[in-house]
Write an enzyme that holds these catalytic residues in place. Structure first.
Site, mmCIF file in Angstrom:
data_model
loop_
_atom_site.group_PDB
_atom_site.id
_atom_site.type_symbol
_atom_site.label_atom_id
_atom_site.label_comp_id
_atom_site.label_asym_id
_atom_site.label_seq_id
_atom_site.Cartn_x
_atom_site.Cartn_y
_atom_site.Cartn_z
ATOM 1 N N LYS A 42 -2.603 -27.927 -40.161
ATOM 2 C CA LYS A 42 -4.011 -27.949 -39.740
ATOM 3 C C LYS A 42 -4.169 -27.799 -38.237
ATOM 4 O O LYS A 42 -5.267 -27.499 -37.758
ATOM 5 C CB LYS A 42 -4.699 -29.238 -40.213
ATOM 6 C CG LYS A 42 -4.981 -29.237 -41.709
ATOM 7 C CD LYS A 42 -6.095 -30.207 -42.055
ATOM 8 C CE LYS A 42 -6.502 -30.060 -43.516
ATOM 9 N NZ LYS A 42 -7.500 -31.032 -43.934
ATOM 10 N N LYS A 102 -1.096 -21.404 -51.070
ATOM 11 C CA LYS A 102 -1.756 -22.259 -52.057
ATOM 12 C C LYS A 102 -3.224 -21.845 -52.232
ATOM 13 O O LYS A 102 -3.871 -21.472 -51.251
ATOM 14 C CB LYS A 102 -1.671 -23.698 -51.516
ATOM 15 C CG LYS A 102 -2.146 -24.773 -52.430
ATOM 16 C CD LYS A 102 -2.119 -26.135 -51.729
ATOM 17 C CE LYS A 102 -3.212 -26.267 -50.702
ATOM 18 N NZ LYS A 102 -3.481 -27.636 -50.257
ATOM 19 N N LYS A 128 -9.713 -24.448 -51.083
ATOM 20 C CA LYS A 128 -11.145 -24.317 -50.792
ATOM 21 C C LYS A 128 -11.375 -23.899 -49.345
ATOM 22 O O LYS A 128 -12.459 -23.453 -48.989
ATOM 23 C CB LYS A 128 -11.883 -25.622 -51.126
ATOM 24 C CG LYS A 128 -11.314 -26.875 -50.500
ATOM 25 C CD LYS A 128 -11.860 -28.140 -51.184
ATOM 26 C CE LYS A 128 -10.989 -29.348 -50.860
ATOM 27 N NZ LYS A 128 -11.003 -30.391 -51.839
#
Ligand code: TYM
Length: 348
Positions: free
Chosen positions: A123, A207, A210
């Site tokens: 992130k 992966k 969302k």
């Protein structure tokens, strides 16, 4: 060393898991988590499920959208078969024990442990970590608190949460060691089935998520039948037909992903999918997969839409779940304060 506190040697089985309401949920969330959460209700173990809104705000969330997404995620749980009468379903911020225990765990966990988390690295990759929130860094301590505030013994999750669950075990062990107690269980992750890692439809090495910028990369739980069919039709594949056994899926990540999705949706093994479809071209397999996905997801989406008509009812369910969750977590966290040496003037 502190005086040992009387604690149980064995822990009764209890399942806890959570989902971030930080955006629309995907087929990955459904197959890797929601579907399995519903199944766990039939195993005779207490099940506690949480919409982790406090985790969501570790990155910026628009307040109105967060509220909407939390209700939508609650609707997704219920539409997927999580029964609020049989499971406890609530949002994290309504049970203060999570934040309280997270603080204690912030003082147990080490900076080095947090810095090694791949989610933290992903992130913040290539970005200025100076500008990441402190909450994002401490995220796994809050996750350990979610689980251990209930002394949960089992946690069903997708594969991407494995490292966080290992950290939860490390925190429990260090707490038990530091204070000379056997207070927290060493939680077992439950990462099972064909869909523990549903991959992007555009890139078999990523992966399904969302937060992927491409909507084509995922099936959203709110997608209609046409959109689902179109996304599967356009899914990246290779030119070979499907093989007859699993060995033939080696080095074919996109093909393997579609076979795994089919297996998880149909409730069969990937071997069985290849027994039935081995030799088929994607031109035939993709429509079969789309039909299956629509037949499974269609009723769930419809039920979600129906539930979303009544926000007050969703809020009522979450409030009732929070009361039940609080009744379990409150005494557990109060005893933690006692173990740690905090004065509790008012008996609870
Ligand atoms: P989150 O919100 O990213 O995902 C929720 C659940 O969905 C699973 N999942 C997937 N499974 C298979 N394939 C995929 N592509 C896929 N994408 C998501 C995740 O593994 C997860 O089980 N940190 C957690 C939330 C959390 C939590 C907890 C989980 C907070 N506290 C305590 C368990 C116990 C997260 O961000 O999940």
């Amino acid at each position: 060393m502190a005086e040992p506190v009387q604690t149980p040697q064995a822990f009764s089985p209890r399942i806890f898991s959570g989902i971030q309401p930080s955006g629309g949920l995907t087929l990955g969330n459904y197959l890797g988590a929601l579907k399995r959460f519903a199944e766990k209700q039939n195993e005779g173990i207490e099940t506690i499920y949480c919409l982790v809104d406090m985790h969501a705000i570790t990155v910026w969330q628009d307040p109105a959208k967060l509220r909407q997404q939390t209700r939508e995620a609650a609707a997704a749980f219920i539409a997927s078969g999580v029964d609020p009468a049989r499971s406890i379903l609530f949002n994290q911020s309504q049970v203060t024990a999570h934040a309280e225990l997270a603080w204690i765990f912030n003082c147990v966990a080490r900076m080095g442990w947090m810095g090694r988390m791949t989610q933290w690295k992903d992130k913040t990759a290539g970005k200025d970590t100076e500008n990441a929130s402190l909450g994002l860094f401490a995220y796994p301590a809050l996750m350990a608190a979610d689980i251990l505030a209930y002394k949960a013994t089992h946690v069903p999750v997708g594969d991407d949460q494995k490292q966080h669950l290992e950290l939860t075990r490390d925190i429990a062990m260090k707490f038990n060691n530091d204070f000379g107690v056997n207070y927290f269980p060493i939680t077992e992750p439950m990462i099972e089935g064909a869909a523990t890692r549903v991959m992007s439809l555009r890139d078999g090495s990523k992966k399904m998520s969302k937060s992927d910028p491409s909507d084509q990369s995922r099936i959203n739980l709110t997608d209609d039948a046409d959109t689902i069919a179109k996304k599967f039709r356009k899914a990246k594949t290779d030119p070979e037909p499907l093989p007859h056994d699993l060995d033939g899926l080696k080095d074919r990540p996109e093909a393997r992903n579609l076979v795994n999705i089919y297996a998880a949706l149909a409730g069969i093994t990937p071997e069985k999918v290849l027994e039935d479809h081995g030799g088929a071209q994607f031109g035939a397999f993709k429509p079969a997969l789309a039909d299956l996905a629509v037949s499974v997801m269609g009723p769930i989406t419809a039920e979600m839409n129906r539930l979303m008509q009544d926000a007050a009812e969703i809020d009522r369910i979450l409030g009732e779940g929070a009361d039940r969750a609080n009744a379990i977590a409150r005494p557990i966290v109060d005893q933690v304060y006692d173990i740690v040496g905090m004065i509790r003037s008012r008996p609870v």
